[in-house]
Motif scaffolding. Structure first.
Motif, PDB file in Angstrom:
ATOM      1  N   ASP A 233       0.765  -1.270   0.046  1.00 48.69           N
ATOM      2  CA  ASP A 233       0.136  -0.175   0.031  1.00 48.69           C
ATOM      3  C   ASP A 233       0.811   1.190  -0.029  1.00 48.69           C
ATOM      4  OD1 ASP A 233      -1.712   1.970   0.169  1.00 48.69           O
ATOM      5  OD2 ASP A 233      -2.760   1.226   2.315  1.00 48.69           O
ATOM      6  N   LEU A 234       0.704   1.963  -1.120  1.00 49.69           N
ATOM      7  CA  LEU A 234       1.710   3.251  -1.039  1.00 49.69           C
ATOM      8  C   LEU A 234       1.464   4.331  -0.056  1.00 49.69           C
ATOM      9  CD1 LEU A 234       1.750   3.605  -5.036  1.00 49.69           C
ATOM     10  CD2 LEU A 234       3.639   2.921  -3.663  1.00 49.69           C
ATOM     11  N   GLU A 235       0.386   4.312   0.564  1.00 45.08           N
ATOM     12  CA  GLU A 235      -0.214   5.177   1.563  1.00 45.08           C
ATOM     13  C   GLU A 235       0.250   4.713   2.746  1.00 45.08           C
ATOM     14  OE1 GLU A 235      -0.873   8.229   0.501  1.00 45.08           O
ATOM     15  OE2 GLU A 235      -0.984   7.241  -1.601  1.00 45.08           O
ATOM     16  N   ASP A 236       0.878   3.443   2.757  1.00 47.74           N
ATOM     17  CA  ASP A 236       1.306   2.993   4.320  1.00 47.74           C
ATOM     18  C   ASP A 236       2.833   3.217   4.502  1.00 47.74           C
ATOM     19  OD1 ASP A 236       2.224   1.500   6.577  1.00 47.74           O
ATOM     20  OD2 ASP A 236       0.972  -0.202   5.799  1.00 47.74           O
ATOM     21  N   ALA A 237       2.912   4.330   5.219  1.00 50.31           N
ATOM     22  CA  ALA A 237       4.287   4.674   5.531  1.00 50.31           C
ATOM     23  C   ALA A 237       5.306   3.474   6.111  1.00 50.31           C
ATOM     24  CB  ALA A 237       4.367   5.897   6.625  1.00 50.31           C
ATOM     25  N   ASP A 238       4.726   2.581   6.862  1.00 48.60           N
ATOM     26  CA  ASP A 238       5.654   1.427   7.216  1.00 48.60           C
ATOM     27  C   ASP A 238       6.203   0.778   6.291  1.00 48.60           C
ATOM     28  OD1 ASP A 238       5.109   2.156   9.842  1.00 48.60           O
ATOM     29  OD2 ASP A 238       3.512   0.750  10.272  1.00 48.60           O
ATOM     30  N   GLU A 239       5.166   0.489   5.216  1.00 52.31           N
ATOM     31  CA  GLU A 239       5.621  -0.304   4.048  1.00 52.31           C
ATOM     32  C   GLU A 239       6.548   0.409   3.032  1.00 52.31           C
ATOM     33  OE1 GLU A 239       4.211  -3.297   2.026  1.00 52.31           O
ATOM     34  OE2 GLU A 239       4.441  -3.426   4.185  1.00 52.31           O
ATOM     35  N   ILE A 240       6.695   1.753   2.799  1.00 53.70           N
ATOM     36  CA  ILE A 240       7.611   2.550   2.298  1.00 53.70           C
ATOM     37  C   ILE A 240       9.023   2.367   3.181  1.00 53.70           C
ATOM     38  CG2 ILE A 240       8.505   4.517   1.445  1.00 53.70           C
ATOM     39  CD1 ILE A 240       5.987   3.553  -0.033  1.00 53.70           C
ATOM     40  N   VAL A 241       8.762   2.390   4.417  1.00 54.55           N
ATOM     41  CA  VAL A 241      10.249   2.335   5.363  1.00 54.55           C
ATOM     42  C   VAL A 241      10.505   1.023   5.043  1.00 54.55           C
ATOM     43  CG1 VAL A 241      11.071   2.036   7.550  1.00 54.55           C
ATOM     44  CG2 VAL A 241       9.453   4.027   6.742  1.00 54.55           C
TER      45      VAL A 241
END
Length: 291
Positions: A233-241
């Protein structure tokens, strides 16, 4: 994070440009082909007061060629002449004087009708910091005249440069604007190196870069950094981190306890994005203006 930057020397540069306008036939607005809208100063229309303009999309070698073609069509439809070049290698740079004379054909025709040999076209090069103005001038002049560098703020003053016998160019310092109304503009400028890194939170900028790359160029990102699982999910900050940490582990950016040094991996991500190591990447397209 909100990125704002408007040092005093940029106020001075704006005033100097306005003072020179009476000497100018046309302006050459240099944009970064990867971010044509974000690298276009929204104050430029006010500053230039309707002078004829040629839009030059520089660093086209780093941008997605299909997206660049879309931008050329976009500017042409808006009534602006536009061309894409690579000032570092010189690709298509020699077309700039030709296009400038085409834009000014009526002025040149009037000179000829009066029995006057057309004088050299006088152009003013404008653009944001680090967009490649000095490199372009050196290419056009065929010799090293303007100082260049891979950081913003290299050009300090104004100078006239002869381009053969048919054009004279006035170089100017890069000018940013006082406030980025859209925070995404600030991030895109930071990603491409238009803003001094000393004022940035590098991790924030890299976070945004990974989000953009995952959305637009995941295959290139995966291949370059050796990561295989895109963010769910691109809006999930944890996923980007999590993706940033995956890249960090692949690149050996580890500190005590096996933790990932996010500052170090952020620097790697931004350097490789800016250098073209991930391939030809555009960070915005005309379609983005519809949303």
């Amino acid at each position: 994070m909100t990125i704002q930057w408007f040092p005093g020397h940029m106020t001075k540069a704006r005033r100097q440009i306005q003072e020179k306008l009476k000497l100018i036939d046309l302006t050459i607005e240099l944009l970064d082909a990867r971010i044509p809208i974000s690298s276009s100063n929204p104050m430029i229309d006010e500053i230039l007061k309707g002078k004829p303009r040629l839009i030059v999309l520089n660093k086209a070698d780093l941008a997605d060629s299909r997206t660049t073609e879309q931008w050329i069509a976009y500017f042409n439809k808006a009534g602006h002449a536009a061309i894409s070049v690579d000032s570092s290698t010189g690709t298509r740079v020699n077309e700039i004087p030709v296009r400038a004379k085409q834009i000014l054909h009526e002025m040149i025709a009037r000179q000829i009708s009066k029995g006057v040999n057309p004088r050299a076209v006088r152009g003013l090069i404008v653009g944001i910091p680090n967009v490649g103005k000095s490199t372009l001038i050196n290419r056009l002049a065929g010799r090293h005249i303007a100082a260049t560098g891979d950081r913003p703020g290299v050009t300090k003053g104004q100078q006239w440069i002869k381009v053969g016998t048919e054009m004279e160019l006035l170089d100017t310092p890069g000018i940013l604007w006082p406030k980025f109304e859209d925070p995404l503009v600030g991030y895109r400028l930071a990603m491409t190196g238009a803003i001094r890194e000393q004022i940035l939170n590098v991790e924030d900028v890299a976070f945004f870069a990974v989000k953009v790359l995952a959305k637009r160029y995941w295959d290139a990102t995966s291949e370059r950094f050796g990561v295989t699982e895109p963010p769910k999910d691109l809006e999930d900050a944890d996923e980007i981190v999590r993706v940033m940490e995956d890249i960090g582990r692949k690149r050996g950016c580890l500190i005590s306890g096996g933790r990932v040094d996010l500052e170090k991996v952020s620097g790697i991500i931004l350097r490789e994005l800016r250098s073209g190591s991930l391939g030809r990447i555009s960070l915005e397209s005309p379609e983005d203006l519809l949303y």
